[in-house]
Design an enzyme around this catalytic site. Structure first.
Site, PDB file in Angstrom:
ATOM      1  N   SER A  21       0.872  -1.178   0.000  1.00 35.01           N
ATOM      2  CA  SER A  21       0.000   0.000   0.000  1.00 35.01           C
ATOM      3  C   SER A  21       0.903   1.219   0.000  1.00 35.01           C
ATOM      4  CB  SER A  21      -0.897  -0.008   1.237  1.00 35.01           C
ATOM      5  OG  SER A  21      -1.683   1.153   1.259  1.00 35.01           O
ATOM      6  N   CYS A  26      -2.815   4.627  -0.223  1.00 37.87           N
ATOM      7  CA  CYS A  26      -3.653   5.088   0.877  1.00 37.87           C
ATOM      8  C   CYS A  26      -3.239   6.464   1.388  1.00 37.87           C
ATOM      9  CB  CYS A  26      -3.653   4.071   2.026  1.00 37.87           C
ATOM     10  SG  CYS A  26      -2.039   3.893   2.800  1.00 37.87           S
TER      11      CYS A  26
HETATM   12  C1  PEP Z   1       1.144   7.881   4.169  1.00 35.40           C
HETATM   13  O1  PEP Z   1       2.261   8.133   4.611  1.00 35.40           O
HETATM   14  O2  PEP Z   1       0.825   8.148   3.002  1.00 35.40           O
HETATM   15  C2  PEP Z   1       0.122   7.279   5.017  1.00 35.40           C
HETATM   16  C3  PEP Z   1      -1.029   6.914   4.535  1.00 35.40           C
HETATM   17  O3  PEP Z   1       0.399   7.168   6.341  1.00 35.40           O
HETATM   18  P1  PEP Z   1       0.312   8.379   7.360  1.00 35.40           P
HETATM   19  O4  PEP Z   1      -0.303   9.526   6.666  1.00 35.40           O
HETATM   20  O5  PEP Z   1      -0.498   7.894   8.489  1.00 35.40           O
HETATM   21  O6  PEP Z   1       1.742   8.584   7.687  1.00 35.40           O
END
Ligand code: PEP
Ligand code: MG
Length: 881
Positions: free
Chosen positions: A769, A837
């Site tokens: 992901s 994501c």
């Molecule tokens: C990202 O780094 O793109 C991610 C989805 O994780 P977070 O924003 O929680 O660091």
């Protein structure tokens, strides 16, 4: 060979938009299909660029071509510019390839002077009309071309009206206008130290130059920036013979949409004014009549109008925005273009046009801009709650907003940029107010119709807007408005509902949005087409359910740290962090486990039958501890007031730990899988909680598909070790509960090293992901917590970067790492599931990229799921073309 800069309307077609501008191309197309269009010609956008290159003047060649076209126009109309017996009058209008409503300049009635006005009076047998037209021309020409402030004319006119005891302009006689004209000319002479130009040819060339100049006026520049319209495309100039809507009560002018641009309903929608010129309608000076009234007043014209509207829709295969004029009972079309519309209308028009057989489903899907959907997915006023309605205006742009009343666009901008919610309240707005509208939550005007500039601009931006709210009496000087005896001051809170036109006192209660049947229909078509799956980022059952309602096919990212932030849990989380040994940590973890299990059961249940990707703890631990500076202050205080207290001892212990955990760059520090490696018992607890939750639900007969994700992996060994921790927890729970759980273990790819060694990492991962938030941070070396506030804005202003890369995926850089990651990962495992994501998973151009990069899914916040479904369908359609 000389270059062709000037095109008669009959020489153009609609596909010559870049060259002739939207208006020019459409006038040509309308002429071509045989509509009643007053004849004229277009000076191309290339001429605009040549004008600037040539030192802001027309070249000899261009002037010659204008003269030739003018002569042809004179021949077609049988009139001549400057001829006293039979004067040709023209309008000179701007028109870029991309519509910029009201942002550039226009001159009407050009060709009038002291002599031709006499001829016009004689010809029309209407001296009042002729002199009124002449004074309008002087006013407009002086404003737009000569740079004389309108105020001088308005002030004078007001004085004349008052002296004569008139309440409105229609009471003015021909003689009155003649007097006004004498005074107007004096104003001009005083202001520019030259007489008002009497030579119509000189007027024409000056006006053409002024329109080219207006390409670079302040509001046009702001509008282009806002709408990402390039500066180099230039505007065309349309010179068209005038028809007059102000020739008496059998004349009039109006603007109409072939469907309602606010709701999309298939009924003619618009406004007209009897005995008026076009600018009266759009400037919002007189509040016009609804178009339906035309049926009563001129039934034959209305009938013809309706027929042509249907024909235009069939021809252009889209809702049209039309300007028309009736001169002595004869209908003329001055403009037609694809109408701007709200998201709600865009959807309804697209869906109904498919049902009517005008367009196909794919065209319908491409018709709706995913960004626009935000308007529909926002909160609206709760109709069941009490609301304090004080006035009602025209529902010009839907959506609801609450904010402080301000009366000035500059102030709205200032407060809005400082994070305050404001509602801009104006008698009427002009395009000069655009910066204030951008920064405000919504706009209210006391005058003007649904097609006034305020309405058009607000609709384009998806801002709530109410126009023509005449019950509101604004006193700009005193910074307040009245509604009857009620008085609202600058800074008071009001709410507005742009769908009903209601203006309310105070903050109205709002509710969550739902999807209309047409919206569902369109998204259903999107689902038939798209190949990318759409998951959601959700940390709570509530968010997960909302996302499911919006069509999410699973959870792509459940950030478990948010569960730790709960005030009831934070002390236990702190105990876990502060624990001096494994034993003490175990006590805290044992308390956290059932809580986490509960969290996961909730989410699994909400997502029954769909995959749920749970990410193990990611952020630096200090995020769960008190702020270092705050602790320091507290401790210093206690050292003076209670040096022996237990509280002080506890705080000092906390302080030691906070100091120990403090990092210079926490985002690049001890977080993600590094935490898991240092404290495997934390990840073990989380994994067990996931498996216990899954086992419980499976026993109940609920289908669950847990996918466990390890964050911030940069080396395959990190994943290899943590994979074992998770697998061990899984085996233990399955043995203990006797339930078989099928699950997957994957990783975030959010560090460049992970992307570059994805072939190795894939040996340990069931799925990837892409965490493009961190990947953007680490690829650019921009701190995601600081860059946007510190320097990114300047970067974007100076075009160092085209967009904020944290919002719109940087395809060339970060994107290359994504492509590399997918390619290498699939070298090892050809069917490796891969998705995104990061925030980009809910942004249309990034979604298009994800499709091209071969990802299987995008995951975004619940409210962006519908947008992502549509954008994913558009990606399939566009890339197939
Ligand atoms: C990202 O780094 O793109 C991610 C989805 O994780 P977070 O924003 O929680 O660091
Ligand atoms: Mg991340």
């Amino acid at each position: 060979m000389s270059k062709k800069y000037v095109y008669l309307f009959q020489e153009g077609r609609s596909n010559m938009r870049d060259l002739l501008g939207g208006k020019g191309a459409n006038l040509a197309e309308m002429t071509h299909i045989g509509l009643p269009v007053p004849p004229g010609f277009t000076i191309s956008t290339e001429a605009c660029n040549a004008y600037y290159e040539y030192g802001k003047q027309l070249t000899e060649e261009m002037r010659d071509q204008v003269m030739t076209a003018l002569r042809q126009l004179e021949e077609t109309t049988g009139k001549q510019l400057g001829n006293v017996e039979n004067p040709l009058l023209v309008s000179v209008r701007s028109g870029a390839a991309i519509s910029m409503p009201g942002m550039m300049d226009t001159v009407l009635n050009l060709g009038l002077n002291d002599e031709t006005v006499v001829g016009l009076a004689r010809l029309t047998q209407n001296p009042r009309f002729a002199y009124d037209s002449y004074r309008r021309f002087i006013q407009m020409f002086s404003d737009v071309v000569l740079g004389v402030d309108m105020y001088h004319f308005e002030h004078l006119l007001e004085g004349v009206r008052e002296a004569k005891g008139y309440s409105a302009d229609p009471e003015m006689t021909a003689e009155d206008w003649q007097e006004v004209i004498v005074e107007y000319k004096k104003i001009v002479e005083k202001q520019i130290r030259k007489p008002f130009p009497q030579n119509p040819m000189e007027q024409l060339f000056l006006a053409i130059n002024a329109v080219f100049e207006s390409w670079n006026n302040q509001r046009a520049i702001v509008y282009r920036k806002l709408n990402k319209i390039p500066d180099h495309i230039g505007t065309a100039v349309n010179v068209q013979s005038m028809v007059f809507g102000n020739m008496g009560n059998d004349s009039g002018t109006g603007v109409a949409f072939t469907r309602n641009p606010s709701t999309g309903e298939a009924v003619l929608y618009g406004e007209f004014l009897i005995n008026a010129q076009g600018e009266d309608v759009v400037a919002g000076i007189r509040t016009p009549e609804p178009i339906a009234q035309l049926e009563q007043e001129m039934p034959a014209v209305f009938q013809q109008f309706k027929e042509v509207c249907t024909r235009l829709e069939q021809h252009y295969k889209d809702m049209q925005d039309i300007e028309f004029t009736v001169e002595h009972g004869k209908l003329y079309f001055l403009q037609t273009r694809n109408g701007k519309r709200t998201a709600q209308a865009a959807i309804r028009v697209a869906v109904e046009m498919v049902e009517e057989g005008i367009i196909d489903k794919e065209t319908a899907l491409l018709r709706v801009d995913p960004d626009q959907l935000n308007q529909l997915l926002h909160r609206r006023i709760d109709e069941s709650a009490e609301k304090n309605v004080m006035a009602k205006g025209l529902p010009a742009s839907p959506g609801a907003a609450t904010g402080k009343v301000v009366f000035d666009a500059d102030e709205a901008e200032e407060l809005g940029n400082a994070g305050e919610k404001v509602i801009l309240v104006r008698p009427e707005t002009t395009p000069d107010d655009i910066h204030g509208i951008v920064a405000a939550q919504g706009v209210v005007t006391s005058r003007g119709g649904m097609t006034s500039h305020a309405a058009v601009v607000a609709r384009g931006m998806g801002k709530a807007c109410i126009c023509g709210c005449e019950a509101i009496q604004i006193d700009l000087k005193a910074q307040r408005f009245h509604v009857g005896s009620l008085e609202i001051h600058h800074g008071d809170i009001i709410s507005i509902d742009g769908s009903t036109g209601e203006v309310m006192k105070g903050a109205a209660k709002m509710v969550d949005p739902e999807l209309s049947p047409q919206f569902q229909q369109l998204l259903g078509w999107a689902d038939e087409v798209r190949q990318l799956k759409v998951f959601t980022n959700a940390d709570t059952p509530h968010d997960a359910l909302k996302a499911r309602e919006f069509g999410a096919e699973g959870v792509g990212l459940c950030r478990t740290e948010h569960m730790f932030m709960d005030p009831a849990r934070l002390p236990i989380v702190q105990e876990m962090i502060l624990a001096e040994d494994d034993e003490a940590r175990k006590v805290a973890l044992d308390q956290l486990l059932p809580m986490q299990q509960d969290d996961f059961e909730g989410i699994f249940r909400a997502m029954e039958g769909l995959p749920v990707t749970v990410r193990l703890l990611d952020p630096p631990l200090h995020e769960f501890l008190p702020d270092f500076e705050d602790l320091l202050v507290e401790i210093t205080k206690l050292q003076i007031t209670a040096p022996q207290s237990e509280e002080l001892k506890e705080l000092e212990q906390m302080m030691r730990k906070v100091r120990q955990l403090k990092e210079m760059n926490p985002m690049l520090g001890n977080r993600g899988c590094r935490l898991g490696l240092l404290h495997p018992d934390i990840y073990e607890m989380q994994a067990k909680a996931i498996f216990y939750a899954a086992a419980t639900l499976i026993k109940e007969g609920t289908a669950v598909y847990p996918e466990i994700m390890i964050p911030l992996v940069g080396h395959v060994h990190e994943l290899q070790i943590l994979r074992e921790v998770v697998e061990k927890a899984g085996a233990m729970v399955m043995e203990e509960t006797g339930v078989t759980i099928s699950y997957a273990i994957g990783t975030m790819i959010e560090l460049p090293r992970a992307a570059l060694t994805a072939d190795q990492i894939a040996t340990q991962a069931d799925f990837f992901s892409f965490g493009t938030n961190d990947l953007t941070q680490t690829t650019f070396g921009f701190s995601r917590d600081d860059a946007e506030g510190k320097f990114l804005q300047t970067y974007i202003e100076h075009k160092v970067l085209p967009e904020n890369p944290f919002a719109v995926l940087d395809q060339e850089g970060v994107g290359k790492l994504v492509e590399t990651g997918v390619r290498l990962g699939r070298q090892t495992k050809p069917n490796l599931k891969a998705g995104i994501c990061g925030e980009h998973g809910g942004e249309k151009s990034s979604i298009d990229f994800c499709y091209r990069a071969g990802l299987n899914y995008v995951s975004c916040s619940p409210y962006r799921v519908p947008l992502a479904r549509l954008a994913a369908a558009q990606a399939t359609i566009r890339n197939a073309k």
